[in-house]
Design a protein around this motif. Sequence first.
Motif, short mmCIF file in Angstrom:
data_model
loop_
_atom_site.label_atom_id
_atom_site.label_comp_id
_atom_site.label_asym_id
_atom_site.label_seq_id
_atom_site.Cartn_x
_atom_site.Cartn_y
_atom_site.Cartn_z
N ASP A 109 1.24 -1.11 0.14
CA ASP A 109 0.21 -0.16 0.29
C ASP A 109 0.87 1.06 0.35
O ASP A 109 0.61 2.12 -0.38
CB ASP A 109 -1.03 0.18 1.05
N ARG A 110 1.98 0.96 0.78
CA ARG A 110 2.83 2.26 0.34
C ARG A 110 3.71 2.47 -0.33
O ARG A 110 3.52 3.68 -1.25
CB ARG A 110 3.64 2.12 1.96
N ALA A 111 3.78 1.26 -1.21
CA ALA A 111 5.07 1.52 -2.57
C ALA A 111 4.34 2.15 -3.42
O ALA A 111 4.24 2.84 -3.94
CB ALA A 111 5.37 0.29 -2.99
N PHE A 112 2.30 1.97 -3.15
CA PHE A 112 1.60 2.42 -4.24
C PHE A 112 1.13 3.81 -3.77
O PHE A 112 0.11 4.38 -4.70
CB PHE A 112 0.98 1.60 -4.58
N GLY A 113 1.67 4.40 -2.79
CA GLY A 113 1.65 5.97 -3.06
C GLY A 113 0.42 6.10 -1.73
O GLY A 113 0.55 7.33 -1.19
N GLY A 114 -0.05 4.74 -0.74
CA GLY A 114 -0.73 4.67 0.81
C GLY A 114 -0.06 5.46 1.73
O GLY A 114 0.80 5.94 1.33
N LEU A 115 -1.58 5.25 2.75
CA LEU A 115 -0.29 5.69 4.35
C LEU A 115 0.31 4.59 4.74
O LEU A 115 0.63 4.20 6.14
CB LEU A 115 -1.21 6.12 4.50
N GLY A 116 -0.39 2.87 3.78
CA GLY A 116 0.77 1.87 4.84
C GLY A 116 -0.41 0.81 5.72
O GLY A 116 -0.18 0.56 6.26
N VAL A 117 -1.75 1.13 4.73
CA VAL A 117 -2.60 0.61 5.56
C VAL A 117 -3.03 -0.92 5.18
O VAL A 117 -3.23 -0.75 3.66
CB VAL A 117 -3.88 1.48 5.56
N ALA A 118 -2.98 -2.19 5.45
CA ALA A 118 -3.36 -3.49 5.35
C ALA A 118 -5.64 -3.38 4.82
O ALA A 118 -5.49 -2.90 5.87
CB ALA A 118 -3.00 -4.72 6.39
N PRO A 119 -5.63 -4.09 4.04
CA PRO A 119 -6.94 -4.38 3.26
C PRO A 119 -7.68 -4.53 4.90
O PRO A 119 -6.84 -5.75 5.22
CB PRO A 119 -7.69 -4.24 2.52
N GLU A 120 -9.26 -4.80 5.22
CA GLU A 120 -9.83 -5.97 6.19
C GLU A 120 -10.74 -5.87 5.70
O GLU A 120 -11.78 -4.69 4.99
CB GLU A 120 -10.56 -4.65 7.83
N ILE A 190 5.97 5.24 10.39
CA ILE A 190 4.55 4.80 10.07
C ILE A 190 4.90 3.21 11.20
O ILE A 190 5.20 3.22 11.57
CB ILE A 190 5.29 4.03 8.52
N GLU A 191 3.36 2.35 11.03
CA GLU A 191 3.42 1.37 11.99
C GLU A 191 4.18 0.11 11.65
O GLU A 191 5.13 0.50 10.46
CB GLU A 191 2.43 0.04 12.19
N PRO A 192 5.46 -0.26 12.69
CA PRO A 192 6.85 -1.57 12.95
C PRO A 192 5.46 -2.86 12.10
O PRO A 192 4.37 -2.62 12.07
CB PRO A 192 7.22 -1.70 14.04
N TRP A 193 6.67 -3.19 11.60
CA TRP A 193 6.30 -4.36 10.43
C TRP A 193 7.22 -5.42 11.33
O TRP A 193 8.46 -5.11 11.20
CB TRP A 193 6.35 -4.44 9.19
N SER A 194 6.86 -6.82 10.95
CA SER A 194 8.00 -8.17 11.18
C SER A 194 8.04 -9.00 10.96
O SER A 194 6.57 -8.79 9.79
CB SER A 194 7.75 -8.03 13.21
N PHE A 195 8.61 -10.19 11.15
CA PHE A 195 8.72 -11.58 10.16
C PHE A 195 9.45 -12.04 11.12
O PHE A 195 10.19 -11.52 11.74
CB PHE A 195 9.16 -11.68 8.62
N SER A 196 9.80 -13.31 10.62
CA SER A 196 10.10 -13.72 11.87
C SER A 196 11.29 -15.32 10.67
O SER A 196 10.88 -15.62 9.82
CB SER A 196 9.78 -15.04 12.87
N ILE A 197 12.75 -15.85 11.61
CA ILE A 197 12.96 -16.88 11.01
C ILE A 197 13.47 -17.67 11.76
O ILE A 197 13.35 -17.34 13.25
CB ILE A 197 14.58 -16.69 10.19
N ALA A 198 13.82 -18.99 11.54
CA ALA A 198 13.26 -20.05 12.39
C ALA A 198 14.37 -20.97 12.10
O ALA A 198 14.47 -21.58 11.03
CB ALA A 198 11.88 -21.37 12.76
N PHE A 199 15.84 -21.54 12.76
CA PHE A 199 16.78 -22.67 12.43
C PHE A 199 16.15 -24.18 13.06
O PHE A 199 16.00 -24.15 14.08
CB PHE A 199 18.51 -22.32 12.75
N PRO A 200 16.23 -25.24 12.38
CA PRO A 200 16.47 -26.60 12.60
C PRO A 200 17.62 -26.14 13.68
O PRO A 200 18.65 -26.10 13.32
CB PRO A 200 16.22 -27.87 11.84
N GLN A 201 18.13 -27.11 14.40
CA GLN A 201 18.88 -27.24 15.55
C GLN A 201 20.21 -28.09 14.90
O GLN A 201 21.20 -28.00 14.76
CB GLN A 201 18.61 -28.54 16.91
#
Length: 298
Positions: A109-120, A190-201
Amino acid sequence: MNMQSAHFGQSTRAKHCAELLGTEPTIDELVPALSLLGERLARVLPGRLSQFSGGEAPLVRIGMPMDCTLGSIQAEIENLASHTLLTIGPENLPMLATFEAAPVLRLIDRAFGGLGVAPEPLPESFPLSAELLLKRLEGALADALTEALGGGEQHKVGAVRRDTSLRYLNPFDRRQDLLQLSLEVEEPGIEPWSFSIAFPQPTLGAVMAAPRHPVRQRAHRTPSDPVSEPFGSMPVPVTAVLVDMTIGFSRLSSLKPGDVLPVAVARSVPLQVDGRTIATGTIGEVEDRVAVQILQAF
């Protein structure tokens, strides 16, 4: 696809079985190593993510390593998410990256000129624009991980495939013990955004076992004694991080007395000086006071 996924998992276990590698390090032993990797990743990842924030490098915060399984990762996801299988080095050591839909759609949304809001409400599948953005995010993460792990072909990270279902992606055994890092990206306005990574032992044990840099010969000199003056009496603030969590701004702004926030306390508590982990330990009690017993210092 399922047959290919199963074959990948079997060949990986054959290459890194205990008989070939010896006794594998435990999850508790790998927590400090992953903490250090997280600190390196927090330094190199902002430059890779600047392409998503108008050229300005964002601030990346790394959470505490948490032990989990594929099942527990799936259980914590409430809406649409994309899971990416990545591999490390010529041995194709597997790891997992998870991007939930809301942050990805806010970036679009932000890349296309918006405020960085996800659709609901959120869509049931990713649009083509999201798939293209996910590919760029995977590339940025892979490059940053390669650098954080030490660089070179031995630590080169690449994306293999992605799916919205962990069951169909089948990156590794569903019961495999994992260590997961949450990454929060902060940008002004803008509101922080996040993701995660996971490693097998086995993956984390293999990539963290080898030395990152050749040992250099240094001229002999007598080191300073940290317990003597003027260093011995110098106060150094030490922080024990019991809980490190990410919460959306809308949830934060609606908090009121009596609300309960469920938290997961890490198995190994990091002790930090100026944001850098110097030791890890477990929480206990000494003479009616909360205490940390040091298990590993580095």
